[in-house]
Design an enzyme around this catalytic site. Structure first.
Site, PDB file in Angstrom:
ATOM      1  N   GLU A 210      -3.075   7.578  -4.424  1.00  0.00           N
ATOM      2  CA  GLU A 210      -2.989   6.286  -3.735  1.00  0.00           C
ATOM      3  C   GLU A 210      -2.788   5.137  -4.717  1.00  0.00           C
ATOM      4  O   GLU A 210      -3.401   5.114  -5.777  1.00  0.00           O
ATOM      5  CB  GLU A 210      -4.290   6.065  -2.943  1.00  0.00           C
ATOM      6  CG  GLU A 210      -4.293   4.800  -2.097  1.00  0.00           C
ATOM      7  CD  GLU A 210      -5.688   4.490  -1.540  1.00  0.00           C
ATOM      8  OE1 GLU A 210      -5.895   4.686  -0.331  1.00  0.00           O
ATOM      9  OE2 GLU A 210      -6.556   4.058  -2.325  1.00  0.00           O
TER      10      GLU A 210
ATOM     11  N   TYR B 220       0.851  -1.191   0.000  1.00  0.00           N
ATOM     12  CA  TYR B 220       0.000   0.000   0.000  1.00  0.00           C
ATOM     13  C   TYR B 220       0.882   1.234   0.000  1.00  0.00           C
ATOM     14  O   TYR B 220       1.846   1.319   0.770  1.00  0.00           O
ATOM     15  CB  TYR B 220      -0.891   0.010   1.249  1.00  0.00           C
ATOM     16  CG  TYR B 220      -1.770   1.239   1.345  1.00  0.00           C
ATOM     17  CD1 TYR B 220      -3.050   1.241   0.804  1.00  0.00           C
ATOM     18  CD2 TYR B 220      -1.302   2.399   1.960  1.00  0.00           C
ATOM     19  CE1 TYR B 220      -3.842   2.380   0.872  1.00  0.00           C
ATOM     20  CE2 TYR B 220      -2.098   3.538   2.027  1.00  0.00           C
ATOM     21  CZ  TYR B 220      -3.364   3.518   1.484  1.00  0.00           C
ATOM     22  OH  TYR B 220      -4.149   4.639   1.543  1.00  0.00           O
TER      23      TYR B 220
END
Ligand code: GDP
Ligand code: MN
Length: 388
Positions: free
Chosen positions: A199, A109
């Site tokens: 992201e 992530y």
């Protein structure tokens, strides 16, 4: 302003972040055609909506034949996609991204957002990426690392290294270099395009040791859109609330909420305070609306029309502190709106400040039915009584 995954990936490509090859399509036939230019099977079929959690909602599928690709695209386009972020009615899907499938070894992530309390960008990194990231990080915050960036100096290379070298087990040096390069480029994107969010989840390490962005999410700060003309040009407003979309056209700060008390206020602070007193009186606001200090009569009219159009609204509170926006302008704006639309709900008015007497007189001399409140607390009580 939110970007679709395929749009964000286009930007990633330009900035040198590797992404899988793919094409955005709007029909099953187009999807089949697009696959002929892609490596596979297997292929990925991905709903393009502004909400996350698509994987768990059936909006991201792996297919292993052209026929499955066609059927998956059809299925995704034919029904609203319901995810944790869309609400129970779901979101209509207009576009689908077909992509080469990637052989995933690890899912990481990576994100950059603004940390408001630190007043600077922060890079967030975790080796527990993928669809469970929210659950994992809620349970084990130690699995998330952060690096704050001084915006004057920019990120230091050691900051990216500190994040990357935390991976356990440590990937091959070449893979690490790629991960670090992706971090640096994501920061470039974040600042160059005035993002409030950039992201990558998952940032994938493949079995062959390559790092690439399998998903991409970007949100652009609306206040910067005036200097991001190219981005503004690719805005897809189809998922926006129709009332919010209209408000935007008239430069009104309007956010639709779940309650039944419509509120028309000038000034963001007063609007927030008004929502608070409505809640304290035991009711729920139907919207946030700041008509702004310099609102014209026309803006008032449009704002009032938007409140009236929300069928949930059972009572309306007008709370104006006349300053630059004078109370008489407000009154005339409200009357102009009421001329076009009948108001079938009680109206509570609290006016104070510049030209307050004139404003009140204009309202009183009309055939508008309304209650006058002396102060905010009384206004909130009165309006709450109308719905309880
Ligand atoms: P989201 O659920 O909306 O965040 O959609 P993602 O694009 O992140 O996809 C969800 C999940 O699907 C990912 O976490 C991966 O596990 C899986 N996935 C996405 N692309 C691929 C791919 O190319 N190959 C494989 N095997 N899995 C993928
Ligand atoms: Mn994702």
């Amino acid at each position: 302003m939110k970007l679709h995954e395929y749009q964000a990936k286009e930007i990633f490509r330009k900035f040198g972040i590797p992404v899988p090859d793919g094409q955005v399509v709007t029909s099953p036939e187009e999807a089949v055609k697009s696959a002929q230019g892609l490596q596979g099977p297997p292929w990925m079929v991905k709903a393009q909506v502004h909400s996350g959690g698509r994987g768990k909602g059936g909006g991201v599928r792996v297919v292993s034949s052209l026929n499955d690709l066609k059927m998956a695209t059809e299925a995704i386009l034919n029904q609203p996609l319901i995810t944790k972020q869309t609400g129970p009615e779901g979101t209509k899907v207009y576009q689908v991204l077909t992509e080469e499938s990637v052989e995933i070894d690890r899912e990481l992530y990576l994100a950059i957002v603004i940390d408001r309390s630190m007043a600077r960008p922060v890079m967030i990194f975790s080796q527990a990426g993928g669809m469970e990231i929210e659950e994992v990080t809620a349970r084990s915050p130690a699995l998330v690392l952060k690096e704050f960036v001084n915006p004057d100096v920019g990120p230091m290379p050691y900051q990216w290294r500190r994040l990357a070298y935390w991976l356990d087990p440590l990937p091959e040096p070449q893979t690490l270099t790629e991960v670090i390069s992706i971090m640096a480029r994501l920061y470039e994107i974040f600042t160059d395009l005035d993002c409030s969010l950039a992201e990558i989840n998952p940032l994938v390490l493949t079995k062959a040791g390559k790092a690439l962005a399998v998903d991409a999410k970007m949100t652009i700060d609306d206040n910067a859109l005036f200097r991001q003309k190219e981005i503004l040009g690719i805005d897809d407003p189809r998922e926006m609330d129709p009332l919010e979309l209209r408000a935007k056209k008239y430069n009104l700060s309007y956010i639709r909420l779940d309650g039944d008390i419509g509120a028309m206020v000038n000034g963001a602070g007063l609007a927030m305070a008004t929502m608070d007193v409505i809640k304290m009186a035991g009711a729920e606001p139907a919207n946030f609306l700041d008509v702004g200090g310099g609102a014209s009569e026309e803006m008032i009219t449009k704002g009032f029309e938007i409140i009236l159009e929300d069928k949930k609204v059972k009572a309306i509170l007008i709370n104006i502190f006349g300053g630059i926006l004078r109370c008489d302008v407000l009154a005339r704006g409200v009357l102009a709106a009421v001329e076009k639309t009948e108001i079938g709900v009680p109206l509570i008015v609290r006016l104070a400040g510049t030209n307050v007497e004139e404003g009140r007189k204009i309202l009183e001399n009309s055939n508008l039915q309304f209650l006058v409140a002396k102060n905010m607390a009384e206004a909130a009580d009165l309006v709450t009584k109308q719905v309880s």
